[in-house]
Motif scaffolding. Structure first.
Motif, short mmCIF file in Angstrom:
data_model
loop_
_atom_site.label_atom_id
_atom_site.label_comp_id
_atom_site.label_asym_id
_atom_site.label_seq_id
_atom_site.Cartn_x
_atom_site.Cartn_y
_atom_site.Cartn_z
N UNK A 173 -30.07 17.57 12.55
CA UNK A 173 -28.66 17.94 12.71
C UNK A 173 -27.81 16.73 13.09
N UNK A 174 -28.31 15.92 14.02
CA UNK A 174 -27.55 14.74 14.44
C UNK A 174 -27.42 13.73 13.30
N UNK A 175 -28.49 13.51 12.56
CA UNK A 175 -28.45 12.56 11.45
C UNK A 175 -27.43 12.99 10.41
N UNK A 176 -27.44 14.28 10.08
CA UNK A 176 -26.51 14.81 9.09
C UNK A 176 -25.07 14.70 9.58
N UNK A 177 -24.85 14.98 10.86
CA UNK A 177 -23.51 14.85 11.44
C UNK A 177 -23.04 13.40 11.38
N UNK A 178 -23.87 12.46 11.83
CA UNK A 178 -23.48 11.06 11.87
C UNK A 178 -23.24 10.49 10.48
N UNK A 179 -23.93 11.02 9.49
CA UNK A 179 -23.76 10.53 8.12
C UNK A 179 -22.32 10.67 7.65
N UNK A 180 -21.64 11.69 8.18
CA UNK A 180 -20.25 11.95 7.76
C UNK A 180 -19.23 11.32 8.69
N UNK A 181 -19.70 10.58 9.70
CA UNK A 181 -18.81 9.96 10.67
C UNK A 181 -18.68 8.45 10.39
N UNK A 182 -17.55 7.99 9.87
CA UNK A 182 -17.40 6.56 9.60
C UNK A 182 -17.56 5.69 10.84
N UNK A 183 -17.23 6.24 12.02
CA UNK A 183 -17.27 5.45 13.25
C UNK A 183 -18.39 5.90 14.20
N UNK A 184 -19.31 6.69 13.71
CA UNK A 184 -20.42 7.17 14.53
C UNK A 184 -21.75 6.62 14.05
N UNK A 185 -22.61 6.24 14.97
CA UNK A 185 -23.95 5.75 14.64
C UNK A 185 -24.96 6.37 15.60
N UNK A 186 -26.13 6.67 15.07
CA UNK A 186 -27.20 7.27 15.86
C UNK A 186 -28.39 6.32 15.89
N UNK A 187 -29.09 6.30 17.01
CA UNK A 187 -30.30 5.51 17.16
C UNK A 187 -31.32 6.35 17.94
N UNK A 188 -32.58 6.20 17.58
CA UNK A 188 -33.62 6.76 18.44
C UNK A 188 -34.89 5.97 18.22
N UNK A 189 -35.76 6.02 19.22
CA UNK A 189 -37.04 5.31 19.16
C UNK A 189 -38.15 6.33 19.35
N UNK A 190 -39.31 6.05 18.75
CA UNK A 190 -40.40 7.01 18.81
C UNK A 190 -41.74 6.32 18.85
N UNK A 191 -42.74 7.04 19.37
CA UNK A 191 -44.13 6.61 19.29
C UNK A 191 -44.93 7.57 18.41
N UNK A 192 -44.23 8.37 17.61
CA UNK A 192 -44.90 9.35 16.77
C UNK A 192 -44.63 9.09 15.29
N UNK A 193 -45.47 9.68 14.46
CA UNK A 193 -45.41 9.38 13.03
C UNK A 193 -44.82 10.50 12.19
N UNK A 194 -44.36 11.57 12.81
CA UNK A 194 -44.01 12.78 12.06
C UNK A 194 -42.57 12.74 11.53
N UNK A 195 -42.35 11.84 10.57
CA UNK A 195 -41.00 11.57 10.07
C UNK A 195 -40.63 12.42 8.85
N UNK A 196 -41.54 13.20 8.33
CA UNK A 196 -41.30 13.89 7.06
C UNK A 196 -40.03 14.73 7.02
N UNK A 197 -39.66 15.46 8.10
CA UNK A 197 -38.42 16.25 8.01
C UNK A 197 -37.16 15.42 7.81
N UNK A 198 -37.23 14.11 8.07
CA UNK A 198 -36.04 13.27 8.02
C UNK A 198 -35.88 12.52 6.70
N UNK A 199 -36.91 12.48 5.89
CA UNK A 199 -36.93 11.55 4.77
C UNK A 199 -35.94 11.88 3.66
N UNK A 200 -35.64 13.15 3.48
CA UNK A 200 -34.75 13.55 2.39
C UNK A 200 -33.32 13.83 2.84
N UNK A 201 -33.02 13.52 4.10
CA UNK A 201 -31.68 13.80 4.61
C UNK A 201 -30.67 12.77 4.10
N UNK A 202 -29.42 13.22 3.96
CA UNK A 202 -28.33 12.29 3.68
C UNK A 202 -27.95 11.61 4.99
#
Length: 358
Positions: A173-202
């Motif tokens: 939800x945050x990634x999708x929201x930030x994608x439409x925000x010209x002045x918004x950026x998101x960052x996060x760090x992880x120690x896990x490998x479960x990235x599949x839900x994020x790969x096809x997001x805009x």
């Protein structure tokens, strides 16, 4: 006639992938079930036959079973609490970002050195918040207040949200929201490998995904219940190929016998494993190991067999933001760590950038 029996090739054992987190017990605030996300999590809990209870507040879970503090702590770390985030004033998150965006609190990992040992105190259980729309609306206000500057948000200050994404969907939800925000950026760090839900997001390149990496010595001794180094790097390649800006946090950097070899090997393995085209735009952040007197006491209780060095006599005092002295390495050791690792980074990734060393 000599009969030659061919040697049986050694069986190559494949290690199981690090499993998704499944809590042993879940608490729900009653109001959480008035939100679609709360309903979805309840359905997931029932489908997985996980015991659940109701609670008046996500801040008041206590009396965990267990005869010792260590046993109670381990059980708490396997407990999920589903509630509402009522405080929508975001904390600052320097030097990583302008603000911390709160979508979860607590982590399923057992990293001995983690600052959450003390910041969460007696509440080491994992909390997720279902009123994501309210959190996003608050982020929108921060972005508008700072316009025309870009505003960055760190989603992993108090949790590892990727380890909870299969339950919450909040990062998506945050990634999708930030994608439409010209002045918004998101960052996060992880120690896990479960990235599949994020790969096809805009994402429009507005979210930087960073992976926490370290020398083998540190991962093996101090990071139980997290993904293996190889899994993290494989996931890093996936998100890079999906077009996300990529980064690595080397943290905590620990001075131990053989640290030069350990950190040199770390950077060499990164360079060997990652797709060569990701060097441009790659970022590194470096954080030396530090602890407070309170953290030392808590860690020694919760991980009594830990090899983590916390000798205050060998450290330099540094005044902390929250009113406690931190114990960091003396200047000479800090300089040696920073210069050695920086040289190895640029040796393997000449186009990368280093955001900070702290």
């Amino acid at each position: 006639m000599t009969i030659v029996t061919p040697e049986t090739p050694p069986v190559k054992r494949t290690r199981k992938a690090t499993a998704l987190f499944v809590p042993e017990l879940v608490f729900f605030e009653p109001d959480a079930l008035n939100y679609p996300k709360g309903e979805r999590i309840m359905e997931w809990v029932k489908a997985n036959n996980i015991p659940y209870r109701m609670t008046t507040s996500h801040n008041r879970i206590m009396n965990f079973p267990g005869d010792t503090e260590v046993e109670q702590y381990k059980i708490a770390k396997r407990t999920l609490v589903v509630g509402l985030r009522k405080t929508l004033k975001f904390d600052q998150s320097k030097p990583s970002a302008d603000y911390a965006i709160p979508i979860a609190t607590g982590c399923m990992g057992h990293c001995h050195y983690c600052y959450l040992q003390t910041t969460l105190g007696a509440k080491p259980y994992i909390r997720v918040y279902v009123n994501t729309e309210d959190i996003i609306n608050a982020a929108k206000e921060y972005i508008e207040e700072r316009s025309p500057e870009i505003t960055t948000f760190e989603a992993a200050c108090t949790s590892d949200p990727l380890g909870l994404e299969h339950i919450t969907g909040s990062l998506s939800e945050l990634i999708t929201f930030m994608a439409a925000e010209p002045l918004g950026r998101l960052r996060f760090v992880t120690k896990y490998q479960h990235v599949e839900p994020l790969l096809d997001l805009q994402h429009n390149g507005h979210t930087r995904i960073r992976f926490s990496v370290n020398a083998d010595y540190v991962i093996k001794n101090f990071e139980p219940a997290t993904s293996r180094f190889e899994e993290r790097i494989e996931a890093a390649g996936k998100v890079a190929r999906a077009g996300y800006p990529l980064g690595f946090i080397i943290a905590p950097i620990i001075w131990y016998d053989g640290w030069q070899e350990g950190y040199a090997e770390l950077l060499a393995k990164l360079a060997k494993t990652l797709p060569p085209e990701i060097g441009k735009g790659l970022t590194f952040e470096m954080i030396q190991h530090r602890f407070t007197k309170t953290a030392k006491t808590v860690i020694e209780k919760r991980y009594p067999k830990s090899k983590l060095e916390m000798d205050m006599e060998k450290r330099k005092k540094k005044w902390g933001r929250w009113g406690q002295n931190k114990y960091v390495y003396p200047d000479e050791q800090q300089t040696a760590l920073r210069e050695f690792i920086t040289e190895r980074i640029f040796e393997h990734f000449p186009e990368a950038g280093i955001d900070y060393f702290t």
